[in-house]
Design an enzyme around this catalytic site. Sequence first.
Site, PDB file in Angstrom:
ATOM      1  N   HIS A  66       0.888  -1.458   0.067  1.00 16.26           N
ATOM      2  CA  HIS A  66       0.050   0.203   0.032  1.00 16.26           C
ATOM      3  C   HIS A  66       0.848   1.315   0.061  1.00 16.26           C
ATOM      4  O   HIS A  66       0.487   2.261  -0.815  1.00 16.26           O
ATOM      5  CB  HIS A  66      -0.862   0.071   1.226  1.00 16.26           C
ATOM      6  CG  HIS A  66      -1.996   1.172   1.321  1.00 16.26           C
ATOM      7  ND1 HIS A  66      -2.078   1.788   2.439  1.00 16.26           N
ATOM      8  CD2 HIS A  66      -2.813   1.678   0.389  1.00 16.26           C
ATOM      9  CE1 HIS A  66      -2.985   3.081   2.254  1.00 16.26           C
ATOM     10  NE2 HIS A  66      -3.307   2.678   0.886  1.00 16.26           N
ATOM     11  N   GLU A  69       2.427   1.771  -3.406  1.00 16.45           N
ATOM     12  CA  GLU A  69       1.201   2.476  -4.186  1.00 16.45           C
ATOM     13  C   GLU A  69       1.028   3.980  -4.195  1.00 16.45           C
ATOM     14  O   GLU A  69       1.093   4.516  -5.076  1.00 16.45           O
ATOM     15  CB  GLU A  69      -0.192   1.756  -4.146  1.00 16.45           C
ATOM     16  CG  GLU A  69      -1.486   2.264  -4.920  1.00 16.45           C
ATOM     17  CD  GLU A  69      -2.431   2.650  -4.020  1.00 16.45           C
ATOM     18  OE1 GLU A  69      -3.052   4.001  -4.065  1.00 16.45           O
ATOM     19  OE2 GLU A  69      -3.036   1.579  -3.255  1.00 16.45           O
ATOM     20  N   HIS A  70       1.218   4.341  -2.888  1.00 20.90           N
ATOM     21  CA  HIS A  70       1.122   5.778  -2.919  1.00 20.90           C
ATOM     22  C   HIS A  70       2.265   6.519  -3.338  1.00 20.90           C
ATOM     23  O   HIS A  70       2.310   7.487  -4.083  1.00 20.90           O
ATOM     24  CB  HIS A  70       1.198   6.137  -1.430  1.00 20.90           C
ATOM     25  CG  HIS A  70      -0.186   6.154  -0.802  1.00 20.90           C
ATOM     26  ND1 HIS A  70      -0.953   7.184  -0.451  1.00 20.90           N
ATOM     27  CD2 HIS A  70      -1.111   4.977  -0.733  1.00 20.90           C
ATOM     28  CE1 HIS A  70      -2.071   6.981   0.094  1.00 20.90           C
ATOM     29  NE2 HIS A  70      -2.277   5.426  -0.187  1.00 20.90           N
ATOM     30  N   GLU A 146      -4.962   8.245   6.684  1.00 16.42           N
ATOM     31  CA  GLU A 146      -5.875   7.210   6.077  1.00 16.42           C
ATOM     32  C   GLU A 146      -6.476   6.129   7.021  1.00 16.42           C
ATOM     33  O   GLU A 146      -7.650   5.759   7.151  1.00 16.42           O
ATOM     34  CB  GLU A 146      -5.482   6.763   4.789  1.00 16.42           C
ATOM     35  CG  GLU A 146      -6.279   5.815   3.853  1.00 16.42           C
ATOM     36  CD  GLU A 146      -5.616   5.325   2.683  1.00 16.42           C
ATOM     37  OE1 GLU A 146      -6.124   4.440   1.918  1.00 16.42           O
ATOM     38  OE2 GLU A 146      -4.424   5.512   2.537  1.00 16.42           O
TER      39      GLU A 146
END
Length: 446
Positions: A66, A69-70, A146
């Site tokens: 994750h 991905e950012h 998040e």
Amino acid sequence: MPVDLSFDDPRSDEVLDAAAGVRRSILPGGVRLVTQTDRSVRSATLGMWLPVGSRDERPEHAGSTHVLEHLLFKGTARRSAMDIATAFDEVGGESNAVTAKEHTLYYGRVRSADLPMALDVLTDMITAPSLEEDALATEREVILEELAMAEDDPGDVGYETFLADVLGPDTPIGRPVGGTAESVNALGIEDVRAHFSEHYRPENLLVTAVGDVDHEQLSEQLVAGLRRGGWVLEDGAVPTVRRREAHPEMMLGGAAGGHEVAAIRPHLLARPAEQTHIYLGGTGLSAVHEDRHALSVLMSILGGGMSSRLFQNIREQRGLAYTVYSFSAAYRDAGLFGLYAACRPARTAQVVELLGEELATMGERGVDQAEMRRARGQITGSFALGLEDTSSRMGRLGTVELVHGTYTGVDETLSRIAAVEAEDVRRLAAQLASSFSTRVDVGPES
């Protein structure tokens, strides 16, 4: 007829569905390209898939999928983060990414005239990201926000806890996709770079595109873009073998199930709230299980809409909840099913009992033909409406290639749904009703 998506021929190039305009090629490096040409639109959706998700992380790299991905949006050797952001904005397009348990997807939707730009930006991102320490420091804070946002949402925290409890909180597939605050804080840039080097390789890449696209032209542009980013694409290379079954114990009927609903001790997540959010269920079907179409029909009848049994019984007739539904999640070698309702705390015990009873009754007495007709109509209609969207079709091609390994046309898929019989639904309902194992409540302490 279904078409086997094999890797036997490294030069494979075939038309999968002439009527629907679907074509598949294996390009140099083992890169896969699947397109669906639709000249009735003037746009295209492009997706770049890597078959790596949170379940593929090494323990020391937890959360890195994750985070990576950012970071791919934070700049490359040729583009700054602002360059990436403005590339799509200035043509009225959109781009984003999704990290899941079994894959990562980067995608863009643009006018067909802007497809070369979208392809260039996305190939640049996945081949030559900067992956700088300062970018990680900044994005780490964004990801922590998040995670905090999800923790404040009783629906998010309840579902993630339910999923972990069913699949195993200490197993790779049971870990949260985004990691935890602790694991994200512990990640260093070398961890992220190692994860990138291990998984972002030509033989892992699948590209899907749907809309006003030319397969041959896109093939040439894709190969050129990947090579421009520094990837070596060898002739004769084949794609990575698809994910194999690794957790048969997580299948329906495995060791995890077999509890009476009343005997399941709730996992209570205490939150100051006016309602209790209830998640009840257990192990279900994998994404490739032969009964997956029967499960779709079952879920529609049980809790898939306003005419469903759960909605009619718990909301319409008794007024015990505003929101109530059934759900399922499927992976290559595991799956789960669940029932959800939110109600005032004093009604929790009654609602839990009714949730379990409704599925048990379906397993004992079956469903009628009117329910079967409504379910088939609901599934067929939503499926057809989804095909109006190039993004939905792009996602379907990716799932077919990465998970199923067999291409099935729309008509064939719909015929399989139509072939589901009432007895198939009753039998599956009985199996699910005997597989309850987990209950998660999010709300005030009693």
